[in-house]
Design an enzyme around this catalytic site. Sequence first.
Site, PDB file in Angstrom:
ATOM      1  N   LYS A 130       0.738  -1.654  -0.082  1.00  0.00           N
ATOM      2  CA  LYS A 130      -0.346   0.394  -0.018  1.00  0.00           C
ATOM      3  C   LYS A 130       0.885   1.668   0.277  1.00  0.00           C
ATOM      4  CE  LYS A 130      -4.114  -2.090   2.270  1.00  0.00           C
ATOM      5  NZ  LYS A 130      -5.014  -1.521   3.008  1.00  0.00           N
ATOM      6  N   ASP A 183      -9.913   2.123   1.431  1.00  0.00           N
ATOM      7  CA  ASP A 183     -10.624   1.842   3.096  1.00  0.00           C
ATOM      8  C   ASP A 183     -11.214   2.601   3.666  1.00  0.00           C
ATOM      9  OD1 ASP A 183      -9.460  -0.447   2.248  1.00  0.00           O
ATOM     10  OD2 ASP A 183      -7.217   0.523   2.505  1.00  0.00           O
TER      11      ASP A 183
END
Length: 280
Positions: A73, A110
Site C-alpha cells: 500500500k 479503505d
Amino acid sequence: MTTRAATDARRAAVLGSPIAHSLSPVLHRTAYAELGLTHWTYDRYEVDEAALPGFFERLDASWAGLSLTMPLKRAVIPLLDEITPTARSVEAVNTVVLTDDGRSIGGNTDIPGMIAALYERGVEKVETAAVLGAGATASSALAALSRVCTGPVTAYVRSETRAAEMRGWGERLGVAVRTAGWDRAAEALRAPLVIATTPAGTTDALTAAVPERPGTLFDVLYDPWPTALAAAWSARGGAVVGGLDLLVHQAVLQVEQMTGWAPAPIAAMRTAGERALHGG
C-alpha cells in the site's frame, strides 16, 4: 466517469503477499457478472515489494485497475502518476485505476469503506473512540474517525515508536490522538466505538474485559470470523461491524472506479463473500 462497453475485454487483479486468502476475486467477479461485464476478468497475484516495479512494467492497455493489500500500500506510491488526496492523507494506496490514456491513479477506498460500514450500522457520530493497534489500517481508521468522532481518540499500542507514529497521524488528519500502552488495552473496550486493527488472535485475551453494556466494535478481520472478541461483544448485546463489511464497501468503490459502472451490486457482493467465507 467514463462508462466502458460491457463487451470490452479488460483485466483487473489484487496484488499482495500473502494473497491466496483474498476474497477480492469473489467480490469483483460477482460484481462483473451482475453488471453484465462478461469480458472482464479479475485475478490474484502473489507480488511482494521487490516484484512490484516489474509487475507495473508489464501492464498493458488491457488493464483497468489493481487492488493492493499488504505489503504494497505504501510501496506502490513512487510508481504512480497521480495519487488522490484521500490516499495521500495516510500515505496508503489500496486502489489503482489505469486510465484509457495510460495514466495510473492511486486512491484509497479503505477510508470511505470504513465510514460506509459504520454508517450502515447507524454509527454516524461518537464523542470518543479507541483504536487497537498502530499499523497501516490504524492510520486509515484515524482518517475515518476524523469524519465520525467529535472528540479524542485513544490508540493502544505496543511501543513508544508506534505511539509517536499514531500521534503524528492524528496531527496530520486533524484528530486529537492520545496513546496508551497495550497493557492497558482492556480500558479501550469502554469507549462508545472501538476499532480493532490488529492481527488474528491479538485481542483474544481481552474478551473477559468486555463491559456489561458495550458500544460498537469494528473488528477489521474477516477470517477467522467471528473473532473471540467479536463473539464476546455480540454475546453482551454490543453492535459489531466486521471485516467483511469493510471489504465489501471498499470493493464496491473499487468496482465503480475501475469499471466506470455504478452502482455496484453491494447485496450480491456481500452474499458471495459470506458464502465464500463459509465454504459455500
